[in-house]
Design a protein around this motif. Structure first.
Motif, PDB file in Angstrom:
ATOM      1  N   LEU A 425       3.880   7.217  -6.912  1.00 27.07           N
ATOM      2  CA  LEU A 425       2.733   7.305  -7.700  1.00 27.07           C
ATOM      3  C   LEU A 425       1.381   6.986  -6.889  1.00 27.07           C
ATOM      4  O   LEU A 425       0.512   7.022  -7.061  1.00 27.07           O
ATOM      5  N   ILE A 426       1.906   6.077  -6.291  1.00 29.21           N
ATOM      6  CA  ILE A 426       0.465   5.581  -5.235  1.00 29.21           C
ATOM      7  C   ILE A 426       0.069   7.102  -4.266  1.00 29.21           C
ATOM      8  O   ILE A 426      -1.260   7.238  -4.030  1.00 29.21           O
ATOM      9  N   ALA A 427       1.203   7.864  -4.061  1.00 27.51           N
ATOM     10  CA  ALA A 427       0.818   8.507  -3.106  1.00 27.51           C
ATOM     11  C   ALA A 427       0.386  10.169  -3.824  1.00 27.51           C
ATOM     12  O   ALA A 427      -0.766  10.855  -3.511  1.00 27.51           O
ATOM     13  N   ALA A 428       0.317  10.167  -5.265  1.00 33.45           N
ATOM     14  CA  ALA A 428      -0.252  10.524  -6.325  1.00 33.45           C
ATOM     15  C   ALA A 428      -1.291  10.226  -6.305  1.00 33.45           C
ATOM     16  O   ALA A 428      -2.554  10.952  -6.225  1.00 33.45           O
ATOM     17  N   VAL A 429      -2.049   9.165  -6.029  1.00 35.97           N
ATOM     18  CA  VAL A 429      -3.451   8.056  -6.592  1.00 35.97           C
ATOM     19  C   VAL A 429      -3.283   8.726  -5.331  1.00 35.97           C
ATOM     20  O   VAL A 429      -5.034   8.776  -5.263  1.00 35.97           O
ATOM     21  N   LEU A 430      -3.444   8.671  -4.499  1.00 39.69           N
ATOM     22  CA  LEU A 430      -4.604   9.102  -3.059  1.00 39.69           C
ATOM     23  C   LEU A 430      -4.690  10.200  -2.753  1.00 39.69           C
ATOM     24  O   LEU A 430      -5.686  10.648  -2.743  1.00 39.69           O
ATOM     25  N   ALA A 431      -2.986  11.605  -3.477  1.00 46.90           N
ATOM     26  CA  ALA A 431      -3.773  12.803  -3.286  1.00 46.90           C
ATOM     27  C   ALA A 431      -4.423  13.082  -4.365  1.00 46.90           C
ATOM     28  O   ALA A 431      -5.798  13.790  -3.954  1.00 46.90           O
ATOM     29  N   GLY A 432      -4.805  12.559  -5.745  1.00 43.01           N
ATOM     30  CA  GLY A 432      -5.938  12.834  -6.728  1.00 43.01           C
ATOM     31  C   GLY A 432      -6.857  12.613  -5.444  1.00 43.01           C
ATOM     32  O   GLY A 432      -8.196  13.665  -6.055  1.00 43.01           O
ATOM     33  N   ALA A 433      -6.842  10.870  -5.697  1.00 46.51           N
ATOM     34  CA  ALA A 433      -8.666  11.095  -5.583  1.00 46.51           C
ATOM     35  C   ALA A 433      -9.040  11.964  -3.653  1.00 46.51           C
ATOM     36  O   ALA A 433     -10.215  12.046  -3.967  1.00 46.51           O
ATOM     37  N   GLY A 434      -7.743  12.662  -3.728  1.00 46.57           N
ATOM     38  CA  GLY A 434      -8.607  12.561  -2.355  1.00 46.57           C
ATOM     39  C   GLY A 434      -9.064  13.695  -2.641  1.00 46.57           C
ATOM     40  O   GLY A 434      -9.815  14.829  -1.940  1.00 46.57           O
TER      41      GLY A 434
END
Length: 534
Positions: A425-434
């Motif tokens: 989920l952290i990866a998803a957050v970082l991907a979304g923010a990116g």
């Protein structure tokens, strides 16, 4: 070996076992007297050789020495007007040799052999004792010593002093258990008319019966004129031929010693340590040793470690900065957490005044229950067993707690699963923010933007960013709830493990020593009962 001898041997062994068990706990004099009986029995049997030792004892002026000469047919015993005439015990035996080892044991130096072939008195050792009422202390001590050692006793009395208190209170009354191996001879019967002699014998019989000496025969003789001497010799011959005087005397010794020890041991029910009381003591000592603190530490450590493993990483990193509750107590340490010189001990806080009071009360209650109804010496030994190793007990409890496996170091499998999901989920957050930030950057650089992907009119990056944050927080809340359940379960499990460790130590340092003392008390009573049965 006759049945009587076999029975005596078993009773002596039982008395010896009772003495060993009661030593240091029962009355010292009673134990010493019983031990002396055991030793004396072993020594007397070893010196037996078929000999029967009979002693003539009497007061000054009773004609004891004259009677000794009349029975032996000698003039060995000195008879004179000056009293007392017998200063030291003297022995006479018939046959071809004297039993020197037996006489050495009796400490009789005056020894005389009446040479003869096979004879009705061949196996008899007849002793002439000093006067029991002598003004010489050494004479009285010699009588008291020999009286304890001989197989049979003949008390010589005269018509004037047959009821003398020095004889009846000083000897006969306390020798009532030995009635079967004693005889009372009324000497100087020639001085009385027949009716007066009958009256005297009747009164003597009454006195003996009143003192518990109903089994002790009486006989009238005259050493001066020889009347009654053949009958007395015949009684001695029967005693020698029966070969039971020694056995009956030693049996009476065992009965007396065992009876005194039995009276000292008492008849109250032997206490027992019930399970409820043991649980109370274990709980009180566990609390004083820090079990509640460790249980609370397990709960908080599981909560901290579980939260750190399953919570939202943007928040839980703060948990890792807090000290671990168990490691602060020096519990659940890895090998790397120890220095090479460390001893496996805890840093638990000292017991509070309330906890110490509870522990003291628990030990006192245990000691009181376990010693209830016991004689004083035994009660003291039980209390010492319950409380005698307190400093060692507390030290061992600390080591036992430190060595208890609390099973919180490895966590559980779902922690790793939740942790993996959180990082996804952290990866998803970082991907979304990116994704959301990439297009403005690319436009500023003059590069073509990323393709626009929307779902329900909302950019995919927003879905990834917001969804990842919300899902992570929700997963963290769920994880926290499950961690709390696990923390309580592991705390309960740790309590059980710790109480088992505490109980093991308390059993070794308290329960087992107390049980050993109670078992020793039971053994003493059982062996005394065996020794008493004739």
């Amino acid at each position: 070996m006759s049945a009587a001898d076999t029975s005596l041997a078993g009773r002596v062994r039982a008395l010896a076992a009772a003495v060993q068990a009661a030593d240091g706990r029962s009355d010292a004099k009673v134990v010493t007297d019983a031990r002396a009986v055991v030793e004396r029995a072993g020594e007397r049997v070893a010196f037996s050789g078929g000999w029967t030792v009979v002693a003539l004892a009497g007061a000054t002026g009773s004609g004891k020495s004259s009677l000794f000469n009349a029975v032996t047919g000698t003039e060995l015993a000195r008879v004179a007007v000056r009293r007392p005439t017998t200063a030291k015990p003297m022995a006479v035996s018939w046959g071809t040799e004297l039993p020197h080892e037996l006489l050495d044991w009796l400490d009789v130096t005056g020894r005389h052999l009446v040479p003869s072939g096979p004879h009705e008195l061949s196996d008899l050792v007849l002793l002439d004792l000093p006067d029991h009422d002598s003004t010489e202390v050494s004479h009285r001590l010699a009588v008291d010593r020999i009286v304890q050692l001989v197989d049979a006793l003949i008390w010589v009395v005269d018509p004037q002093k047959y009821a003398d208190a020095a004889l009846h209170e000083g000897y006969l009354r306390r020798l009532a258990p030995y009635a079967e191996v004693m005889m009372v001879v009324l000497n100087q019967a020639d001085r009385l008319a027949p009716e007066a002699l009958d009256t005297c014998l009747s009164d003597l019989r009454r006195l003996l019966d009143a003192e518990g000496l109903g089994a002790t025969p009486i006989m009238a003789v005259s050493a001066l004129h020889g009347s009654g001497i053949p009958e007395l010799r015949e009684a001695l011959a029967r005693t020698v031929a029966n070969k039971q005087a020694m056995t009956r005397r030693l049996s009476a010794d065992v009965t007396v010693a065992a009876g005194a020890l039995a009276a000292d041991l008492g008849t109250a029910a032997v206490p027992d340590l019930d399970e409820r009381l043991q649980r109370q003591v274990v709980g009180a000592l566990g609390a004083a040793a820090g079990v509640p603190v460790v249980v609370d530490g397990v709960r908080r450590a599981w909560r901290k470690r579980g939260t750190a493993a399953t919570g939202w990483p943007f928040v839980t990193w703060l948990q890792r900065l807090r000290p671990d509750p168990l490691k602060r107590l020096r519990l659940d340490l890895t090998p790397g957490d120890h220095s090479p010189t460390d001893v496996n001990r805890t840093s638990l806080p000292k017991a509070s005044a309330v906890q110490r009071a509870r522990a003291d009360q628990g030990l006192r209650e245990l000691a009181d229950r376990a010693s209830a109804g016991l004689p004083r010496g035994w009660a003291t030994s039980v209390r010492d067993a319950a409380d005698g190793r307190r400093s060692v007990l507390l030290d061992r409890l600390d080591v036992a707690i430190a060595g208890t496996e609390l099973e919180v170091r490895k966590g559980t499998w779902w922690w790793r699963l939740f942790g993996l999901l959180q990082w996804l989920l952290i990866a998803a957050v970082l991907a979304g923010a990116g994704w959301l930030l990439a297009n403005p950057l690319l436009l500023g650089l003059g590069a073509p933007p990323l393709p626009s992907v929307r779902w329900y009119g909302i950019p995919a990056g927003t879905w990834l960013l917001v969804g990842g944050v919300l899902a992570g927080l929700l997963l963290g809340v769920l994880g926290r709830a499950l961690v709390e359940v696990g923390a309580n379960a592991h705390a309960a499990h740790a309590r059980r493990r710790l109480e088992e460790s505490v109980r093991t130590v308390v059993a070794e340092e308290v329960f087992e020593p107390v049980d050993a003392e109670l078992a020793r008390y039971r053994l003493a009573r059982e062996r005394v009962a065996e020794a008493t049965r004739s």
